[in-house]
Every structure is written in C-alpha cells, then in structure tokens.
Write a protein that holds these residues in place. Structure first.
Motif, PDB file in Angstrom:
ATOM      1  N   THR A   6       0.848  -1.189   0.000  1.00 13.60           N
ATOM      2  CA  THR A   6       0.000   0.000   0.000  1.00 13.60           C
ATOM      3  C   THR A   6       0.880   1.235   0.000  1.00 13.60           C
ATOM      4  OG1 THR A   6      -1.651  -1.197   1.305  1.00 13.60           O
ATOM      5  CG2 THR A   6      -1.875   1.195   1.167  1.00 13.60           C
ATOM      6  N   VAL A   7       0.670   2.119  -0.976  1.00  9.75           N
ATOM      7  CA  VAL A   7       1.391   3.391  -1.024  1.00  9.75           C
ATOM      8  C   VAL A   7       0.753   4.340  -0.019  1.00  9.75           C
ATOM      9  CG1 VAL A   7       2.019   5.366  -2.466  1.00  9.75           C
ATOM     10  CG2 VAL A   7       2.015   3.064  -3.437  1.00  9.75           C
ATOM     11  N   ILE A   8       1.586   4.944   0.816  1.00  4.05           N
ATOM     12  CA  ILE A   8       1.097   5.848   1.850  1.00  4.05           C
ATOM     13  C   ILE A   8       0.886   7.226   1.248  1.00  4.05           C
ATOM     14  CG2 ILE A   8       1.683   6.980   4.020  1.00  4.05           C
ATOM     15  CD1 ILE A   8       3.184   4.479   4.822  1.00  4.05           C
ATOM     16  N   GLN A   9      -0.330   7.712   1.369  1.00  6.99           N
ATOM     17  CA  GLN A   9      -0.681   9.040   0.901  1.00  6.99           C
ATOM     18  C   GLN A   9      -0.954   9.915   2.111  1.00  6.99           C
ATOM     19  OE1 GLN A   9      -0.525   9.762  -2.257  1.00  6.99           O
ATOM     20  NE2 GLN A   9      -0.484   7.724  -3.185  1.00  6.99           N
ATOM     21  N   GLY A  10      -0.310  11.075   2.177  1.00  3.18           N
ATOM     22  CA  GLY A  10      -0.538  11.982   3.293  1.00  3.18           C
ATOM     23  C   GLY A  10       0.383  11.686   4.459  1.00  3.18           C
TER      24      GLY A  10
END
Length: 833
Positions: free
Chosen positions: A340-344
């Motif tokens: 999962t790519v971390i956004q924020g």
C-alpha cells in the motif's frame, strides 16, 4: 739531404707551462663557484623581497604554481651557470701553443722565442741547414731560461675574481645571517619555495569557513575545499577564528555565484560569536573567499549545489491480523503482504498489523534517521552510518551498514542504545542504497514494549526483536542523508494510527410484542449485528428478576462463518429470531430481562463482546394483556374518529369552493357586475383550497397508514403471546386490516390523484368543476368505508367495555369483602378486650 731534425721542449718549459695550465683551472673553478653562489644569493634575496612585498600588499602567499615555476627556473639557471662557468671551462683542452701565446702577450719581454720554440717542437718549423738547427736549439735554451725568471701569478687580473668572491661571500654571509638572526623567515622561505607549501606565512589571524546545517544545527566543514549543499536550501556560513588566534573586528566575504560576478559583504559579530552570512534559497553553485586581519584565503572554497535526498515513494507492506480477513492469498495459498502506497502524513492500520515500512529515494543514501515521538518517550532509529560525516573518513568508512535504536533519556534516566546485527542492517538497506525498509509490529502498548526491548538489548540481555514493536499514534520524522552528507530539507512526517478493533454494533428492535407478556410468549427480535472485521458468535442472554448471571440461549440460526454483517432470521421468510418464554416457567409479575450478546473474531486482544440494549418484560395474565391491547385499540379508535372528522371538514371545504367556482364562472361568462376585489379574491381562494385539500389528504393518508400498522402490531402481540382466538383473528384480519389495506392502497391514492388534478386545473387556469366533483365522490366513498371499519371497531369496544365494567365491579366487590373481613377482625378484638 741532411736528416730530419727533431727536438723537444726543455723540461723547465714544460713544467712552467703545466703550472700555468693548473693555475688557470683553479682560477676558473673558484671564479665559477663564486658566480654560482652569487646567482643563488641573488635569486634568494630577489624571491624573498618579492614574496614579502606581495604578502604585505595582498595578505596572500604567492600562488603555488608561480613558486613552483620559480623553483624550476632557479634550478635551470643554476644548472646553466654551472655547466657554462664550470663544466665547459674546466674541462676545455689547453694547448701548449695557446699557453705560450698567453705568456708572450702578458710578458712582451719574452719576445717570440717561446712561441717559436713551441712551434719548432710541434713540427711547425722545418730547419733546412745545420745553422738553422743550431739557432733553434739556441732559441729553446733562451726560452727556458727566460720563462724560469717570470712570475706566473701575474698572468691573471685579480680584480674580477676578487669582486666575484667578495660578492659571493657577502651574499652567503647574509643568507647565513638571516638563518641565524631570523630563523622563522628562513623557515618560511624554505616552506614556500622549496617545500611549496600552500600556506607558509605566519599570521596573527586564521579564519575558517564552516557551514551550519539542518536539522539539528550541525556544523560541517569543507572537504578539500568543497561543500555540497541542497538545492533551494538556506546556506548559513560560519566564519570562525582558529583557537589562539587574534579575532578581527570584521571579516570581508567575497563570493561569486555560478555565471555571475564577484560580490562582497562585510561581516561583524558580537562577542565570541562566529561571523555569519546567510544565503536564502541557494540555487546556484558558489565560490567564496574570506579575509580579515592579516589573513586572506589563498584559494576559494566552493559550494556545489546538488539535489537533496527526497522520498520518491513511501509504502507499507502489511500482513494484517488474521481476524481482519483483509489479507490476500499468495500463490502458495498462504496469507501474503498487501503493498500500500502511503498518501498523506497519517495512515491507519489495525492493531497487530505486521508491516514493512519501505521508502525509495532519488539518490544513494548514507543514512536514514527515524525519530519517533510516543508520549513522553523518544526513540531514534538509525540505518546506515552511525557517525557524523565530518568525524569519519568517507574513503574508509566501515560503519555504512549498521542499524541501531536509541531510547532518548528521560529526566533522571540514562540514554540507551541498542544495535541490530549486521545481517539485519544489510536486509534493511538495498545494495544501491536507494531503498530502506524497517519491519514493524503495530501495538497499542508499543511504546512500553519498545522501551523495554531497547533497554534489554542495550544491557545485552536479549537482542532487539524483529519486527520492531511500533507505538500507535506516534509521530515519526524521517530524515535522509546522502553520501555527501546532505540531509533532507524537511523531514517526512508520518503517523501510523492503530485501529482498535471495536466491539460489534448491535441494532435490534422488537416486532409485535410489548413490555407486558404472558408466560407463553414468544418474543420476536429483529435486527442486524455489524463488526469491522467479522461477527463470530451471537446468542440470546436473559435474566429473571434481576438476579444471577446472564443465562445464554442459542439462536435458531446462529452464525456459521465470520461475517461482517449478520441479520437475525429464523428462515429466509422470517427475518427475526424468537425467544421462547414458556420453557422458563415464569410466574405472573416476574420480570424478564432479555438481550442479545455478540462476539467478534478478534484473536489479537479480544474477542470483543457487545450486549444489545436490555428489554425488560413483565409477566401478566392473558386477561390483563387483553386489557392493555384494548387500551391501545381505544386510542386508535379515537384517532380513527378524528381522521373521519377531518375528512368531513375537507368535504365541506370542497362543497364551499365548488359554489365559489360556479360563481366565478358566472361572473366570467355573463359579465355580471362584480367588484374588482371579488374578481381577484375568488381565484385565489379556489387555488388555496386546492393546495390545502391536497396537503390534508396526504396528511390523513399517512396517519391512516400508521393506524393500520398499529392494528397489525395488536394482531402480532396476540399471536406472539399465545392469546389469540379464532374470533379475534377473524375480526382483525377480515374486518379491520383487510379494509384498511384497501383504503390505504386504493382509496387514499385515488382521492389524492383527484385533488391533484383539481390543483393542476387551478394552476393552468382551467375550469376545476369536473375535478372538484370527482374529488367529492372519492371522498364520499372513502368516508363510507372508514365509517364501516369504525363501526366494527366500536363493536369490539362495546364488548370490551362490558368486560371492563365487570372487572371493575368485581374489583369493587373484592374491596368490600376485604374491608368486611378487616372490620370483623377489629370487632372480634374489641369483644375479647
């Protein structure tokens, strides 16, 4: 012919000529040595003077390349002078005839006898007769005698030799004297012109240029005159004075941006603070010179602007706790990590998630620093080099693959540091040093567990765990440092929030049952149980008279698998569960508390339990239940009567405005006399009637639908309490509910439609009389059917009223009997007294 004449020079002549030859060579030797010394002295004092003047004028040493050129030129000059004055002259051949000519020119009294004798012996003269030979012999004898009487030292002119020697001695003595009197000056010259040191002049002031870097206000030095700075970052230069050196009042800073001209700034500082110059948002490379006091930098230091390290991608590979059911299956059928790519700046994961925090950067890294703030605890994870870049030699840095965790000191506690094994560090830094990874286990008590783990590892008790316990809701600052020692301009902030598994949400309602029930009741309970990750178990729990523990009772259809949403149902058609009261064998007036208990599948810190709202029932006899239901029916009858009254008012309103409509048509068609106000008010009143009638019929329809639902609940209560009779069921279903269904499904919609047409005709300014007539007819039929239903309700009321009257009479008689018994007891007691 006479024989060939031969002769040799007398030994005295040969000896004198050889002596002259040796004297000449000695003269040339000393004269050459003196000349070489003079040249050396002249070059020394010349360079010494130029160097002194240049330094006093510029406060700089002569450039190294110029001094190297001078040294090479000096050596070449000395070699040329030595070869020309010593080599060529000393080893040149001196012929006897030439020596004889020198003596004859220096001593004219010798005449030409010596040269004649030399030429005769060398075969240059051929005597023809004996007289001629005798004359030659005589000449040789006279030459030997005359040569023996002269002083050969008078051949040389001593003045040039004397001048050369004196000059050489003076220069040599001056150099030696300088070395004795001012040895530091001689050492300075040797360092500068023989050793070619870049800096050789002693100074009262020595300045050093350093850089103040962020984060942490770290002071960095220039390496080989070069410092690499992040593009767009603020450059803070510090000019410091070397220890023990004199501090100037101000410092001059000359700098040149790439592609631009030289600019100048003067720096001052208070007290012992370093001189400081700030270049905000530096985008181009920079050359810097600094001077102050008697110091000036010989060559500039250079600031090379490069891209700082930054995160191109930050992701977490998660293995969720099994109870969540979020893991995907890998090729081997086992749970696999979800990338999962971390956004924020914040990311949420279920507590107990096993994750690998991965980052990829734009350039190779020297180290990665993660600062973790968890409440009052402060941790620091350091991957890569464990020492500041200024404290190690990059070429021999052996600490590039270390990994450590540091527990920052609390008040009164020491700082603790634990190091992972080398294989762990290698696994967490990629070979190209552009990726890093940290395994973690998200825990609610992560701060305490991590603190204990670091303390134990620092003491050597146990190694650091893998994955690392990670505190939830902790702020993490990620700072990267590249191979040049450049740090991220701003740390990357991230908060990993642990999602606490909440208990299931239980949403229930009772269907067809009240709070008063019979001992044979079957309580229908409908609803839904929801959970974030899955409901595992659901059951009834009950309690009698508020005593003892909650007793369980299984559902007819409990959950057979873990589902996120579970609906209570007995069958596909019965979307509810029943709780049977009869097996409990309860007595009248006992209290029954009923609830539904739900349990999730949390195997991390659970399972979590959630009990629904508590339903409190009272056991009553059937007669009392029927009385309660009659009270409900009585209230419904009153609402029913109110609705019929409202419909009759609506009917009267339509009659009234039917007449007004006819009047309006008459006025329009016959041009009858009327005031303007009448012509204006009549259409408005008719339109208001249309809107009012439509709202009234819809309100009434809604109320009638609720009455139908209430009668259905009464029927369900009779059934669920096992209090139903065939007569009651027939009355409710065929004489009340069926007609009510027809009224709600057909009559009210038809009346609504006709009243809507009435309003539409008004809006379109058409003749509304036909629509009013139709609406009146619909209302008349609706009222007739409602009155028939009301009549059936009243029949039940008449019977029930008689029952209630009998019950009241019986209650009064019971009271009289009780009072009579009490009075008799009192009379008996008085009689005994």
């Amino acid at each position: 012919m006479p024989g060939e004449w031969t002769s040799v020079l007398p030994p005295e002549v040969v000896r004198r000529l050889d002596g002259l030859r040796g004297a000449i060579r000695r003269y040339l030797l000393w004269e050459g040595i003196a000349a070489v010394v003079v040249v050396i002295g002249a070059l020394f004092w010349g360079s010494f003077a130029v160097d002194t003047v240049y330094f006093l004028a510029s406060r700089l040493e002569i450039p190294r390349w110029m001094r190297a050129t001078f040294l090479i030129a000096t050596l070449a000059t000395l070699a040329a002078v030595t070869v020309s004055l010593l080599g060529f002259r000393l080893f040149r051949a001196m012929r006897t005839r030439a020596l004889a000519l020198v003596l004859e020119r220096r001593f004219p009294a010798l005449g030409d006898g010596l040269i004649t004798a030399v030429e005769a012996t060398e075969g240059g003269i051929k005597p023809g007769t004996g007289l001629h030979q005798a004359m030659l012999e005589r000449t040789l004898t006279d030459a030997a005698r005359q040569l023996d009487r002269i002083d050969l030292t008078q051949v040389f002119d001593p003045r040039p030799f004397r001048r050369a020697v004196i000059t050489a001695v003076l220069l040599f003595v001056s150099i030696v004297g300088l070395a004795v009197v001012d040895s530091s000056a001689m050492e300075r010259w040797v360092s500068g012109y023989l050793e070619l040191q870049p800096s050789y002049w002693p100074r009262d002031t020595v300045l050093e240029i350093k850089v103040l870097t962020q984060p942490g206000d770290r002071i960095r030095s220039f390496r080989d005159g070069v410092y690499r700075h992040p593009r767009g970052g603020e450059l803070a230069l510090l000019v410091t004075v070397a220890e023990g050196k004199k501090r100037p009042d101000r410092v001059r800073l000359d700098y040149r941006l790439q592609g631009g001209g030289v600019k100048r700034a003067y720096l001052t500082a208070a007290g012992d603070q370093p001189f400081q110059q700030v270049f905000p948002a530096l985008l181009d490379s920079l050359e810097i010179w600094v001077s102050g006091g008697d110091y000036a930098s010989l060559s500039p230091v250079r600031v090379d602007v490069v891209d700082p390290p930054k995160l191109d991608n930050l992701q977490i590979d998660v293995l969720y706790p099994p109870y969540t059911g979020l893991n995907r299956l890998g090729e081997n059928g086992q749970a696999a990590r979800t990338e999962t790519v971390i956004q924020g700046a914040a990311w949420s994961l279920p507590l107990g998630s096993d994750g690998i925090l991965r980052g990829r950067t734009n350039k190779p890294l020297r180290s990665v620093r993660m600062e973790i703030e968890a409440g009052i605890d402060r941790f620091e994870i350091l991957l890569g080099a464990q020492s500041p870049i200024d404290s190690i030699d990059v070429a021999t840095d052996t600490a590039m693959d270390a990994a450590s965790v540091t527990l920052r000191a609390r008040e009164g506690e020491p700082q603790r540091r634990a190091i992972w094994s080398a294989d762990a560090a290698l696994a967490w830094l990629s070979s190209d040093r552009k990726e890093f990874a940290v395994p973690l286990l998200l825990r609610g008590d992560g701060a305490d567990v991590l603190r204990d783990a670091v303390t134990a590892a620092a003491d050597g008790t146990t190694p650091l765990p893998r994955p690392l316990p990670w505190p939830t809701d902790a702020l993490v600052r990620i700072t990267m440092e590249d191979a040049d020692g450049i740090s991220s301009p701003e740390p990357t902030r991230l908060t990993l929030t642990g999602i606490v598994d909440q208990p299931p949400v239980v949403e229930l309602e009772l269907q067809g049952i009240g709070m008063s029930i019979t001992r044979m009741a079957r309580i229908p309970v409908a609803g839904v149980i929801k959970d974030d990750y899955g409901v595992a178990k659901v059951r009834f729990e009950y309690q009698i008279d508020g005593q003892g523990d909650w007793a369980p009772q299984n559902l007819v259809r409990p959950p057979t698998d873990i589902v996120r949403e579970f609906t209570l149902s007995r069958t596909e058609s019965e979307q509810f569960e029943r709780f049977d009261v009869l097996p409990l064998d309860l007595s009248v007036k006992q209290k029954l508390a009923l609830t539904v208990m739900a349990e999730d599948a949390d195997d991390w810190k659970g399972p979590n339990h959630q009990r629904s709202q508590k339903f409190l029932f009272t056991i009553v006899p059937v007669e009392e239940l029927l009385s309660l239901l009659y009270a409900k029916e009585l209230n419904l009858r009153r609402r029913f009567e109110q609705i019929i009254a409202e419909l009759r008012e609506l009917q009267k309103d339509l009659e009234l405005h039917h007449s007004k409509t006819q009047e309006l048509i008459r006025l329009r068609t016959a041009n009858a006399p009327a005031t303007a106000e009448e012509r204006r008010q009549l259409p408005l009143q008719i339109a208001a009637c249309g809107e009012r009638s439509l709202l009234a019929i819809r309100k009434t329809a809604g109320e009638m639908a609720s009455i139908e639902a209430a009668f259905k609940e009464i029927r369900e209560e009779l059934v669920n309490n096992s209090a139903e009779t065939p007569q009651d069921m027939d009355r409710l279903e065929t004489k009340i509910l069926a007609p009510l269904a027809r009224v709600n499904e057909q009559d009210f919609p038809s009346a609504d439609r006709q009243l809507g047409l009435f309003k539409l005709a008004n809006d379109q300014e058409r003749d509304p009389l036909p629509e009013i007539d139709s609406a009146k007819q619909e209302l008349e039929g609706l009222i007739e059917r409602l009155e028939r239903i009301l009549l059936e309700i009243k029949k039940r009321a008449t019977i029930q009223e008689l029952v209630e009257m009998l019950k009241s009479t019986k209650s009064e008689l019971d009271g009289i009997i009780d009072d009579t018994k009490t009075q008799r007891k009192r009379n008996a007691l008085r009689a005994l007294e």
